[in-house]
Design an enzyme around this catalytic site. Sequence first.
Site, PDB file in Angstrom:
ATOM      1  N   CYS A  57       2.171 -69.006 -44.069  1.00  0.00           N
ATOM      2  CA  CYS A  57       2.902 -70.198 -43.645  1.00  0.00           C
ATOM      3  C   CYS A  57       2.107 -71.003 -42.618  1.00  0.00           C
ATOM      4  CB  CYS A  57       4.253 -69.812 -43.050  1.00  0.00           C
ATOM      5  SG  CYS A  57       5.359 -68.966 -44.198  1.00  0.00           S
ATOM      6  N   ARG A 134       8.826 -70.285 -51.103  1.00  0.00           N
ATOM      7  CA  ARG A 134       8.064 -71.511 -50.855  1.00  0.00           C
ATOM      8  C   ARG A 134       8.471 -72.568 -51.885  1.00  0.00           C
ATOM      9  NH1 ARG A 134       4.505 -69.664 -47.180  1.00  0.00           N
ATOM     10  NH2 ARG A 134       3.981 -67.455 -47.380  1.00  0.00           N
TER      11      ARG A 134
END
Length: 227
Positions: A57, A134
């Site tokens: 991330c 995601r």
Amino acid sequence: MSTETTPQNLSRIPRINEPAPDFHAKSTHGMIKLSDYTAKGKWVLLFSHPADFTPVCTTEFVEFARRSAEFDKRNVQLIGNSIDSVYSHIAWVRNIEQNFKVKVSFPVIADLDQKVAKAFGMVHEAVSDTAAVRAVFVIDPKGMIRALLYYPLSLGRNVDELVRVLDALQTADANACATPANWRPGDAVIVPAPITQADAETRAAGAPGHEVTDWYLTRRKLGAAAD
């Protein structure tokens, strides 16, 4: 023994050409509302990440931050989302700026109650009950979902492809065309296929500025003679 999952337990994923669920949420920029951005004529790239202070991330946020000017140029508002507190988001954003010397200028939603994540089907129970996968939603200025992409937790997103998707959608809207595989700005676009036999015969005969492979597949460079 398998456990049956009922439809009521699953977050429905909004689909292409459906209105994006509006939201009013706490973020690192204060309270934000999706429709406030689209009302100003902006495109929105809404993307979720599993958790703050995680390695994949972090690489994604660094890349989004580094390329924020490219999204600004395309009139696109980036909005991040995860099921972390606003304090965690602020600490993580500050940590990114300190370690990578880039400023995260877009808001990050603190989705502790999962309202945004559930509205957009970002939480996949088979992966995690709390971490969002995601997900990426491209939303146009009319508030319609134009594209969506989902990635597993282990796979970082390709920002080049997200920029390409935005370029292709905006080009198609502006020129009433489609874009072929691997299209990049400057490449030829696809002219809509004929819908009558007579038009197909005319198309097959060719036209100035057009590259006719067959009656159903024709390309042209933008700025060339129109069909």
